[in-house]
Write a protein that holds these residues in place. Structure first.
Motif, PDB file in Angstrom:
ATOM      1  N   LEU A 187       0.908  -1.164   0.043  1.00 22.67           N
ATOM      2  CA  LEU A 187       0.114   0.142   0.030  1.00 22.67           C
ATOM      3  C   LEU A 187       0.865   1.385  -0.119  1.00 22.67           C
ATOM      4  CD1 LEU A 187      -2.865  -1.058   2.467  1.00 22.67           C
ATOM      5  CD2 LEU A 187      -2.872  -1.089   0.042  1.00 22.67           C
ATOM      6  N   ARG A 238      -5.951  -0.807  -1.985  1.00 22.40           N
ATOM      7  CA  ARG A 238      -6.479  -1.429  -0.954  1.00 22.40           C
ATOM      8  C   ARG A 238      -5.903  -2.742  -0.743  1.00 22.40           C
ATOM      9  NH1 ARG A 238     -11.294  -4.195  -2.436  1.00 22.40           N
ATOM     10  NH2 ARG A 238     -11.957  -3.769  -4.460  1.00 22.40           N
ATOM     11  N   LYS A 290      -5.052   3.598   4.541  1.00 22.94           N
ATOM     12  CA  LYS A 290      -5.642   2.808   3.251  1.00 22.94           C
ATOM     13  C   LYS A 290      -6.305   1.608   4.033  1.00 22.94           C
ATOM     14  CE  LYS A 290      -2.848   4.531  -0.601  1.00 22.94           C
ATOM     15  NZ  LYS A 290      -1.627   3.803  -1.418  1.00 22.94           N
TER      16      LYS A 290
END
Lengths: 386, 250
Positions: free
Chosen positions: B76, B82, B197
Motif C-alpha cells: 500500500l 487497498r 488505506k
C-alpha cells in the motif's frame, strides 16, 4: 512501555537498506576518498521525502519528529551510509527553522531545504570556542535595520557544499552581557554573500563531507534573517544541540551494527583448524558483548528521541546516549576488525575506515569528558568542576 | 482495468536460512521477513500499469497470520489502493491458495491477476498456473515484459531459445520474472498515506475454502557442506580425474 516500532517507523529504519542497494559501498567509498559531497545520494533522499522528516507538511515536510529521524539515521548508518549532512541540515537547521523561524524565513528556506534544492549547514564552533560555546566572538553588529557579521567559525561540516549556514553569533559581546548566556542570536547566512570565505580543513576521516573554516568579513544581514529573537538565541540552542547528540548516537548505533554484521559473517564463514572461528569464545564473547552494548545504546537513544518528541526533558538521555553509543560503536568496530584478521584492514571490508569514524564520534559533537561532566553534575548532583 | 496482485510474506532474501534442529522447517522466529521479491516486482508492475493510465485500481492480497499485514502495508505504501488479508495460521499450499485467489478474483471482477513467478521460500512455482486453470482463463508466466492493447496483454518471456512473445485475452493471469522491472523505494509521504488505506480481513470460511494440505513435508535438512576441491595442472590430468570419478566416459 512499548518497544515495538510502528509500521512507518520500521519502514523508515529500513530505508537505509534501499539506499545502500542503489548506491552501494563503492559509491560511498569513492565519495569519501575524494571528500566529495554525494549529490546524487542527497537528491535521492530528497526525492524520497526524507530531508523534510522534521519539517511541517505545509512547508513540504513530513511533519514527523526526532524519533523518526533517529531511526532514519540509524538505518542509513547501519547500511554503511553515515551521512553527517543529514545531521546538520535536516536534524538541526530545518527543524529549528520549522519551530522558531518567522513565516517569511520558513517560506524562503523550508520548501527548498526539503526538496534538496538548497543545502544547509550549522555553524557554532570557533577556533577558541569549542565546547565552551559562551566564548564565541563572532559578532553581528546592528547596522541600520540589519546587521553586519564578522568572525570565524571552524570545523563546520559541509560548509563548502552548503548554500546557507545557520550561524550562532553574539549580538552582545560576552563582556557586555548581563549573564553569559545573554546576547546570542541565530542567523540564516547566505554562504555565497560578499564577505564570506570558506576554507576546507584537512581531516582524513572517511566521510564524504569536508570540515571547513568560514570567515565572515562584514557580511550584511537583513533583519529577516534572525531565527528566534535577537539576544535570546541561547534559549533555543539546545533544541538543536540535543537533537544533534541524539542522531549522532543513532549513527554510532547504526555503525556498530554495520561493523558487527561484518564481524559475525566472517566469524561464521572463516574456518581455521576445521571449525568456524566464531565458535571460539575468544571471538564470540567480544562480539556478543559489543552487540549487547549496541542494543543498550539504541534503547537510550530511542528514549532520548521519544522524550524530545513528547516535550519532556531529554538532555540527560541525549548525553548518556551519545556517550555510550560512541563507546559501544568503537568496541563494535574494534572487535569486528580483530575477528576479520588481516582482511579487516582491506579497503573492501572497510573496517579500518570505520575505525577512524567511530573514534571521531567519541570526540564530536561534544567530547566524552564533557558528557560525563554533565551526567555527574546535572544528573547525579556531583559538585561542579568548571 | 482492475488489477489483483498476490503477495507472500517470506524470510528476507538477505537472511541466511537456518534449518530447525528437529528438521520441521526453517527458523523464522526473530528472523527478518519481507515481501517475496518476485511479488514486489508484480506490485511495481501494477503501479506502472496504473501510472500509464491502463488501470484504475490495484488490490493487493496476502494469505497468512496477522503479520502478513506488514507486507500488505508495504504494498500500500508503494502505491496499491487497498488490501485484502486472508487470515489463517494453517499450512496453505498452492492449490488452496489458488482457490482463495480465484474466489477473490471473481468476486472483485478483476481483469488481471499479477503474481511473482514463485516464492523464494518453497519455490513451488504453481499458484499462478493453478489459478489460471481453475479460473479457466489464459496464463502467461515468467513475464519479463508486459504491455496492453485493448482487451489483450502481450508478455515477453525469456526462454532458452531467446525471447518468446505471448498474447493473452483479458482477464488473465500473469506471473512475473526478475527482469521485468526494478521496484521503487517507498517514499516517506507514501508511507504516511498507507496508514489510511484499508485492509479487509477475510477468513477461509468467507472464501469457502478449507486448508486441506495435499502434500506433507517429511523433513527439511540443510544442504551438505562443500568438500574441499582439488587443483590439477593439465587438461589430461583433469580428464583422468573425472574419469576416475565416473563423471565422464572413458
Amino acid at each position: 512501555m512499548d518497544f515495538q516500532l510502528s509500521f512507518e517507523q520500521q519502514m523508515i529504519l529500513d530505508y537505509g537498506q534501499n539506499l545502500a542497494q542503489s548506491f552501494g559501498s563503492d559509491y560511498w567509498r569513492e565519495q569519501s576518498d575524494a571528500q566529495a559531497f554525494p549529490v546524487e545520494l542527497w537528491q535521492q533522499i530528497a526525492a524520497d521525502g526524507f530531508l523534510g522528516v522534521m519539517v511541517s507538511e505545509e512547508y513540504g515536510g513530513a511533519g514527523l519528529g526526532m524519533t523518526e529521524i533517529t531511526l532514519l539515521m540509524e538505518g542509513m548508518s547501519g547500511a554503511g551510509l553515515p551521512l553527517f549532512m543529514m545531521v546538520v541540515g535536516p536534524t538541526m537547521v530545518l527543524s529549528l527553522l520549522d519551530h522558531y523561524g518567522s513565516d517569511s524565513l520558513k517560506q524562503r528556506y523550508l520548501p527548498a531545504g526539503c526538496s534538496g534544492e538548497k543545502v544547509f549547514c550549522f555553524a557554532i564552533t570557533e577556533p577558541n570556542a569549542g565546547s565552551n560555546s559562551m566564548a564565541i566572538t563572532t559578532l553581528a553588529r546592528a547596522d541600520g535595520s540589519g546587521f553586519k557579521l564578522s568572525g570565524q567559525k571552524s570545523y563546520i561540516t559541509g560548509a563548502d557544499a552548503a548554500d546557507y549556514a545557520l550561524v550562532v553569533a553574539r549580538t552582545t559581546p560576552l563582556k557586555d552581557a548581563a549573564r553569559k548566556t545573554d546576547g546570542f542570536t541565530l542567523f540564516m547566512v547566505d554562504l555565497k554573500a560578499p564577505g564570506v570565505t570558506i576554507q576546507p580543513m584537512e581531516i582524513p576521516v572517511m566521510i564524504p563531507e569536508k570540515q571547513c573554516e568560514i570567515f565572515f568579513d562584514d557580511v550584511e544581514l537583513g533583519p529577516d534573517e534572525v531565527v528566534g529573537e535577537v539576544d535570546r538565541g541561547f534559549g533555543i540552542l539546545f533544541d538543536v544541540l540535543n537533537p544533534e547528540r541524539i542522531v549522532v548516537a543513532a549513527m554510532a548505533v547504526g555503525l556498530g551494527r554495520y561493523a558487527l554484521k561484518k564481524g559475525v559473517e566472517y566469524a561464521g564463514d572463516r574456518k581455521v583448524f576445521g571449525a568456524p572461528i566464531g565458535s571460539h569464545q575468544g571471538l564470540a564473547h567480544p562480539l556478543a558483548h559489543a552487540h549487547t552494548e549496541i542494543e543498550m545504546a539504541a534503547l537510550m537513544t530511542y528514549k532520548a528521541a521519544v522524550n524530545f518528541d513528547q516535550g519532556a526533558p531529554a538532555g540527560a538521555e541525549a548525553n548518556m546516549a551519545k556517550y555510550f553509543a560512541a563507546e559501544a560503536a568503537i568496541k563494535a568496530v574494534d572487535c569486528s576488525l580483530q575477528v576479520n584478521g588481516g582482511a579487516g584492514f582491506t579497503r573492501e571490508v572497510g573496517l579500518l575506515d570505520l575505525y577512524g569514524l567511530v573514534r571521531l564520534l567519541r570526540t564530536i559533537p561534544v567530547s566524552r569528558e564533557l558528557l560525563l561532566n554533565y551526567i555527574g553534575e546535572k544528573v547525579m548532583g556531583l559538585p561542579r568542576s568548571y | 482495468m482492475k488489477i489483483l496482485v498476490c503477495i507472500k510474506r517470506v524470510v528476507d532474501y538477505n537472511v541466511r536460512i537456518r534449518v530447525k534442529p528437529d528438521g520441521g522447517g526453517v527458523v523464522t522466529d526473530g528472523v527478518k521477513m519481507s515481501m517475496n521479491p518476485f511479488d514486489e516486482i508484480a506490485v511495481e508492475e501494477a503501479l506502472r500499469i496504473k501510472e500509464a493510465g491502463n488501470a484504475d485500481e490495484i488490490i493487493v492480497v496476502s494469505i497468512g497470520a496477522k503479520q502478513v499485514q506488514e507486507q500488505l502495508r508495504t504494498a500500500l505504501a508503494m502505491g496499491a489502493d487497498r488490501g485484502i488479508h486472508v487470515e489463517t495460521t494453517e499450512n496453505i499450499q498452492p492449490l488452496t491458495a489458488s482457490r482463495m485467489l480465484l474466489n477473490i478474483a471473481q468476486s472483485e471482477g478483476v481483469d488481471l491477476v499479477l503474481l511473482g513467478k514463485q516464492a523464494i521460500d518453497d519455490d513451488n512455482n504453481q499458484t499462478g498456473q493453478m489459478l489460471a486453470a481453475l479460473w479457466d482463463r489464459p496464463q502467461a508466466t515468467f513475464a519479463s515484459g508486459l504491455s496492453f492493447d485493448g482487451g489483450k496483454a502481450t508478455t515477453i518471456r525469456e526462454v532458452d531459445a531467446g525471447l518468446e512473445v505471448l498474447e493473452v485475452d483479458l482477464p488473465a493471469v500473469v506471473t512475473v520474472d526478475l527482469r521485468l522491472n526494478e521496484p521503487r523505494y517507498v517514499k516517506l509521504p507514501d508511507m504516511m498515506k498507507a496508514k489510511k488505506k484499508t485492509i479487509d480481513v477475510k477468513t477461509l470460511a468467507d472464501l469457502g475454502v478449507e486448508a486441506a494440505p495435499g502434500v506433507s513435508s517429511l523433513g527439511v535438512r540443510p544442504p551438505e557442506g562443500r568438500q574441499a576441491g582439488k587443483k590439477v595442472e593439465t587438461v589430461e590430468e583433469l580428464v583422468k580425474e573425472l574419469q576416475a570419478r565416473g563423471l565422464v566416459n572413458d
